[in-house]
Design a protein around this motif. Structure first.
Motif, mmCIF file in Angstrom:
data_model
loop_
_atom_site.group_PDB
_atom_site.id
_atom_site.type_symbol
_atom_site.label_atom_id
_atom_site.label_comp_id
_atom_site.label_asym_id
_atom_site.label_seq_id
_atom_site.Cartn_x
_atom_site.Cartn_y
_atom_site.Cartn_z
ATOM 1 N N VAL A 78 2.655 13.492 26.135
ATOM 2 C CA VAL A 78 3.340 13.026 27.346
ATOM 3 C C VAL A 78 2.609 11.822 27.932
ATOM 4 C CG1 VAL A 78 3.988 13.665 29.711
ATOM 5 C CG2 VAL A 78 4.329 15.298 27.833
ATOM 6 N N ARG A 79 1.276 11.928 28.002
ATOM 7 C CA ARG A 79 0.502 10.811 28.570
ATOM 8 C C ARG A 79 0.561 9.586 27.653
ATOM 9 N NH1 ARG A 79 -4.945 11.191 29.477
ATOM 10 N NH2 ARG A 79 -5.224 12.962 28.115
ATOM 11 N N ALA A 80 0.542 9.842 26.352
ATOM 12 C CA ALA A 80 0.597 8.715 25.402
ATOM 13 C C ALA A 80 1.954 8.003 25.495
ATOM 14 C CB ALA A 80 0.347 9.213 23.978
ATOM 15 N N VAL A 93 -9.406 0.539 18.036
ATOM 16 C CA VAL A 93 -10.183 1.682 18.529
ATOM 17 C C VAL A 93 -10.591 1.390 19.968
ATOM 18 C CG1 VAL A 93 -12.116 3.227 18.072
ATOM 19 C CG2 VAL A 93 -11.045 1.971 16.170
ATOM 20 N N ALA A 94 -9.882 2.010 20.920
ATOM 21 C CA ALA A 94 -10.117 1.768 22.354
ATOM 22 C C ALA A 94 -10.484 3.076 23.048
ATOM 23 C CB ALA A 94 -8.877 1.139 22.979
ATOM 24 N N THR A 95 -11.318 3.834 22.375
ATOM 25 C CA THR A 95 -11.725 5.166 22.846
ATOM 26 C C THR A 95 -13.219 5.153 23.190
ATOM 27 O OG1 THR A 95 -12.166 5.743 20.552
ATOM 28 C CG2 THR A 95 -10.004 6.352 21.422
ATOM 29 N N ASP A 133 -18.342 7.714 21.229
ATOM 30 C CA ASP A 133 -18.634 8.745 20.220
ATOM 31 C C ASP A 133 -17.524 8.889 19.184
ATOM 32 O OD1 ASP A 133 -16.944 9.791 22.200
ATOM 33 O OD2 ASP A 133 -17.571 11.850 21.777
ATOM 34 N N SER A 134 -16.359 8.293 19.432
ATOM 35 C CA SER A 134 -15.264 8.423 18.465
ATOM 36 C C SER A 134 -15.059 7.156 17.625
ATOM 37 C CB SER A 134 -13.962 8.781 19.194
ATOM 38 O OG SER A 134 -13.715 7.855 20.225
ATOM 39 N N HIS A 135 -15.778 6.100 17.921
ATOM 40 C CA HIS A 135 -15.558 4.830 17.189
ATOM 41 C C HIS A 135 -15.760 5.012 15.679
ATOM 42 C CE1 HIS A 135 -16.518 2.116 20.945
ATOM 43 N NE2 HIS A 135 -15.554 2.979 21.167
ATOM 44 N N HIS A 136 -16.873 5.648 15.326
ATOM 45 C CA HIS A 136 -17.223 5.770 13.907
ATOM 46 C C HIS A 136 -16.147 6.539 13.144
ATOM 47 C CE1 HIS A 136 -19.378 7.833 10.523
ATOM 48 N NE2 HIS A 136 -19.803 6.614 10.313
ATOM 49 N N LYS A 139 -16.677 -2.083 21.704
ATOM 50 C CA LYS A 139 -18.131 -2.063 21.663
ATOM 51 C C LYS A 139 -18.661 -0.885 22.474
ATOM 52 C CE LYS A 139 -19.367 -2.643 25.287
ATOM 53 N NZ LYS A 139 -19.144 -1.922 26.595
ATOM 54 N N PRO A 140 -19.861 -0.416 22.275
ATOM 55 C CA PRO A 140 -20.706 -0.744 21.138
ATOM 56 C C PRO A 140 -20.086 -0.176 19.865
ATOM 57 C CG PRO A 140 -21.654 1.076 22.374
ATOM 58 C CD PRO A 140 -20.464 0.618 23.136
ATOM 59 N N LEU A 141 -20.343 -0.841 18.735
ATOM 60 C CA LEU A 141 -19.657 -0.466 17.499
ATOM 61 C C LEU A 141 -19.789 1.027 17.210
ATOM 62 C CD1 LEU A 141 -18.108 -1.293 14.976
ATOM 63 C CD2 LEU A 141 -20.273 -1.944 13.906
ATOM 64 N N HIS A 183 -16.096 -7.894 21.631
ATOM 65 C CA HIS A 183 -16.975 -8.568 22.594
ATOM 66 C C HIS A 183 -16.184 -9.753 23.138
ATOM 67 C CE1 HIS A 183 -20.615 -6.270 22.451
ATOM 68 N NE2 HIS A 183 -20.650 -6.292 21.141
ATOM 69 N N ASN A 184 -15.300 -9.450 24.058
ATOM 70 C CA ASN A 184 -14.303 -10.402 24.523
ATOM 71 C C ASN A 184 -14.878 -11.588 25.287
ATOM 72 O OD1 ASN A 184 -14.691 -7.914 26.160
ATOM 73 N ND2 ASN A 184 -13.712 -9.163 27.731
ATOM 74 N N TYR A 185 -16.093 -11.419 25.871
ATOM 75 C CA TYR A 185 -16.616 -12.500 26.718
ATOM 76 C C TYR A 185 -16.901 -13.771 25.938
ATOM 77 C CZ TYR A 185 -17.009 -8.785 30.144
ATOM 78 O OH TYR A 185 -16.725 -7.744 30.993
HETATM 79 N N1 NAD Z 1 -14.961 -5.057 25.966
HETATM 80 C C1 NAD Z 1 -15.171 -4.687 27.222
HETATM 81 O O1 NAD Z 1 -15.376 -5.502 28.090
HETATM 82 C C2 NAD Z 1 -15.142 -3.228 27.562
HETATM 83 C C3 NAD Z 1 -14.923 -2.814 28.882
HETATM 84 C C4 NAD Z 1 -14.833 -1.442 29.125
HETATM 85 C C5 NAD Z 1 -14.991 -0.537 28.107
HETATM 86 N N2 NAD Z 1 -15.245 -0.974 26.842
HETATM 87 C C6 NAD Z 1 -15.395 -0.027 25.728
HETATM 88 O O2 NAD Z 1 -14.096 0.475 25.410
HETATM 89 C C7 NAD Z 1 -14.159 1.829 25.001
HETATM 90 C C8 NAD Z 1 -13.222 2.644 25.868
HETATM 91 O O3 NAD Z 1 -13.604 2.480 27.229
HETATM 92 P P1 NAD Z 1 -12.558 2.619 28.428
HETATM 93 O O4 NAD Z 1 -13.222 1.992 29.597
HETATM 94 O O5 NAD Z 1 -11.222 2.161 28.012
HETATM 95 O O6 NAD Z 1 -12.574 4.188 28.588
HETATM 96 P P2 NAD Z 1 -11.505 5.077 29.347
HETATM 97 O O7 NAD Z 1 -12.200 6.356 29.674
HETATM 98 O O8 NAD Z 1 -10.851 4.308 30.427
HETATM 99 O O9 NAD Z 1 -10.398 5.333 28.214
HETATM 100 C C9 NAD Z 1 -10.667 6.049 27.038
HETATM 101 C C10 NAD Z 1 -9.336 6.424 26.373
HETATM 102 O O10 NAD Z 1 -9.620 7.075 25.137
HETATM 103 C C11 NAD Z 1 -8.900 8.329 25.092
HETATM 104 N N3 NAD Z 1 -9.687 9.199 24.220
HETATM 105 C C12 NAD Z 1 -10.875 9.756 24.464
HETATM 106 N N4 NAD Z 1 -11.330 10.386 23.361
HETATM 107 C C13 NAD Z 1 -10.382 10.226 22.402
HETATM 108 C C14 NAD Z 1 -10.257 10.638 21.054
HETATM 109 N N5 NAD Z 1 -11.205 11.346 20.462
HETATM 110 N N6 NAD Z 1 -9.135 10.275 20.382
HETATM 111 C C15 NAD Z 1 -8.173 9.558 20.960
HETATM 112 N N7 NAD Z 1 -8.237 9.124 22.252
HETATM 113 C C16 NAD Z 1 -9.327 9.459 22.951
HETATM 114 C C17 NAD Z 1 -8.776 8.743 26.529
HETATM 115 O O11 NAD Z 1 -7.741 9.675 26.714
HETATM 116 C C18 NAD Z 1 -8.489 7.383 27.169
HETATM 117 O O12 NAD Z 1 -7.123 7.017 26.965
HETATM 118 C C19 NAD Z 1 -15.622 2.231 25.130
HETATM 119 O O13 NAD Z 1 -16.224 2.177 23.882
HETATM 120 C C20 NAD Z 1 -16.229 1.187 26.047
HETATM 121 O O14 NAD Z 1 -17.595 0.932 25.782
HETATM 122 C C21 NAD Z 1 -15.309 -2.293 26.570
#
Ligand code: NAD
Length: 387
Positions: A59-61, A91-93, A96-99, A116-118, A143-145
Motif C-alpha cells: 500500500v505504501r509502495a 538502491v535508495a534504502t 545495511d541493505s545496499h550490499h 552512499k555509503p556504498l 554522491h550527488n554533490y
Molecule cells: N546522496 C545524499 O545526499 C543522501 C542523502 C540522504 C540519504 N542518503 C542515503 O540514502 C539511503 C537512504 O536514506 P533515506 O534518507 O532515503 O532514508 P529513509 O529512511 O528516508 O528511507 C529509506 C527507505 O528504504 C525503505 N527500506 C528500508 N529497508 C528496506 C529494505 N530492506 N528493502 C526495501 N526497502 C527498505 C524504507 O521503507 C524507506 O522507504 C541511505 O543509504 C543514506 O545514507 C544519501
C-alpha cells in the motif's frame, strides 16, 4: 502503461532505460524527481522511465509510486530482477541493505545506482566492485554533490591548474538535528543498520568531494569521535542505545604530501546542512558551501596585487557546467538538480560507453577511508588507508 515483458521498448526512436527504485522515502523522492526531469531538460540518447517502486509494504509502495510518477509498485524484488524490461536497479534504502540488494541486482545483470555509503564494510564494498566488473554492467554511486554546477566548475578550475598544486583541504559537514536528546533513535543511530553515524553519512560525501575535486588519494588518517547522547527514545515508549558517533573529526595525509582536516557532526546548533569544502593550492584557493550552492569563492595570486581578495563567482551562467540546460543566466538551481545531473551523466555514459564516476571503485576508495578512520579511533593512532 506497463513495461512488463517489453525488454527493448523504445519511445519514438529512443531506447528506453527502465528504472526500478528500491526504497521510496527521502532519497526515493530525490531520485524519482531526477528520473522524471532528466529528459525534460537535457537531450539524452535514451528515455528514462521511472518504472517500478519496490517497497516492503504494497500500500505504501503504491502511494509512493503514484506520487513519485512511477508506473507501478511491488514488494517482490526477485520478480523485478527477473524482469528483462527493467534495466537499472536504484538502491535508495538504509545502508545495511545496499550490499544484498546491489549484489542481487548485479547477479541479475542489471545496472545499479546505489546510495552512499556504498556498503557497511570495505570487504562488502570490494565484493560489489568485483561483481559489477565481472557482470560487465554499469554502476554509479549517488554522491550527488559532485554535480552541483559550482562543484563541477571547481573541479574544472583545479584540473586546469588555477590553484597550482593543492596543498590543503579543509572540509566540514555540519548538521544539528541530533542536538536535541529527545529526537528518537532511528536506523541512522544504530550501528547495525548504518555502520557509523555522522562519519559514514556525512564524511563520506566530503571524502568523495575531495577525490573528485583534487584527484588526491588518501594515504593515512587519524580520527576521533564522540556520542553525546547515548540513549534516545525508541519511538514506541521505550529507549534505544545509540552506538554510533554524533560527531567525527579526522586528520588526513594524502599521497604526494598534501594534508586535510575533516569534521562531520549532527550536533552543531544552527548548522542545518552545512557541507563546505575549502581547497588551498600554491597559486590560489577556492571554497564551496552547499547552503550557497550556486556560488564559488575563488582567490588567485594571479589577480592584480592591489585587487586581490576572494571573489564570488555565480556559477549559473550558460558557460557553467549543466547551467545552459536550465534557465537564462543567473537563474539558480537547487539541491534536487544535482540528482538530475547524476542521472543525465549516467545515461550518457551508459549509452556512449564512457566511464561514469563515482562508480563502485570510487565507493571502495571512500569506504577504505571511512574504515581506516574508524580503526584509528579504536587504536588512537594514525592508520594507513588500504584498499
Ligand atoms: N546522496 C545524499 O545526499 C543522501 C542523502 C540522504 C540519504 N542518503 C542515503 O540514502 C539511503 C537512504 O536514506 P533515506 O534518507 O532515503 O532514508 P529513509 O529512511 O528516508 O528511507 C529509506 C527507505 O528504504 C525503505 N527500506 C528500508 N529497508 C528496506 C529494505 N530492506 N528493502 C526495501 N526497502 C527498505 C524504507 O521503507 C524507506 O522507504 C541511505 O543509504 C543514506 O545514507 C544519501
Amino acid at each position: 502503461m506497463s513495461l512488463s515483458s517489453q525488454s527493448n521498448v523504445a519511445v519514438g526512436d529512443q531506447p528506453v532505460l527502465a528504472v526500478a527504485m528500491v526504497g521510496h522515502a527521502f532519497m526515493g523522492r530525490a531520485h524519482g524527481n531526477a528520473y522524471r526531469q532528466a529528459n525534460r531538460f537535457f537531450d539524452l540518447p535514451m528515455r528514462v522511465v521511472p518504472a517500478v517502486v519496490v517497497g516492503r509494504d504494497q500500500v505504501r509502495a503504491e502511494a509512493a509510486a503514484h506520487k513519485l510518477g512511477f508506473l507501478r509498485a511491488t514488494t517482490d524484488l526477485a520478480a523485478v530482477l527477473a524482469d528483462p524490461a527493467i534495466h537499472v536497479i536504484d538502491v535508495a534504502t538504509p545502508n545495511d541493505s545496499h550490499h544484498a540488494i546491489a549484489m542481487a541486482a548485479l547477479a541479475a545483470k542489471k545496472h545499479v545506482l546505489c546510495e552512499k555509503p556504498l556498503a557497511m564494510t570495505l570487504a562488502q564494498a570490494k565484493e560489489m566492485q568485483a561483481l559489477a566488473k565481472k557482470q560487465k554492467v554499469r554502476v554509479g554511486l549517488w554522491h550527488n554533490y559532485r554535480r552541483a554546477p559550482a562543484v563541477a566548475l571547481a573541479a574544472k578550475m583545479i584540473a586546469r591548474g588555477d590553484l597550482g598544486d593543492v596543498r590543503q583541504v579543509r572540509a566540514v559537514y555540519l548538521q544539528d538535528w541530533l542536538s536535541d536528546a529527545s529526537v528518537p533513535a532511528s536506523w541512522r543511530t544504530n550501528k547495525k543498520t548504518c555502520g557509523s553515524g555522522a562519519h559514514g553519512d556525512l564524511n563520506a560525501h566530503l571524502i568523495d568531494l575531495t577525490r573528485a575535486l583534487t584527484g588526491l588519494e588518501f594515504d593515512a588518517v587519524c580520527g576521533m569521535q564522540q556520542t553525546f547522547t547515548k540513549v534516545r527514545p525508541d519511538g514506541a515508549g521505550g529507549t534505544a542505545k545509540v552506538d554510533v558517533d554524533d560527531a567525527f573529526c579526522f586528520l588526513a595525509k594524502f599521497k604526494g604530501g598534501a594534508i586535510g582536516t575533516y569534521e562531520a557532526t549532527r550536533t552543531a546548533p544552527g548548522r542545518k546542512n552545512h557541507n563546505c569544502i575549502e581547497i588551498s593550492g600554491t597559486a590560489g584557493s577556492l571554497r564551496w558551501n552547499l547552503e550557497r550552492m550556486n556560488e564559488l569563492e575563488v582567490f588567485s595570486f594571479a589577480d592584480a596585487k592591489d585587487g586581490q581578495g576572494f571573489r564570488t563567482v555565480m556559477c549559473m551562467d550558460g558557460v557553467h557546467p549543466y547551467a545552459a540546460n536550465w534557465w537564462p543566466d543567473g537563474h539558480i538551481v537547487g539541491y534536487e538538480h544535482t540528482f538530475v545531473h547524476h542521472v543525465v551523466d549516467f545515461v550518457r555514459a551508459l549509452h556512449s560507453g564512457e566511464p561514469f564516476a563515482p562508480d563502485f571503485t570510487d565507493g571502495v576508495a571512500v569506504q577504505a577511508v571511512i574504515e581506516a578512520a574508524l580503526q584509528s579511533v579504536k587504536s588512537a593512532s594514525w592508520v594507513k588507508v588500504m584498499r
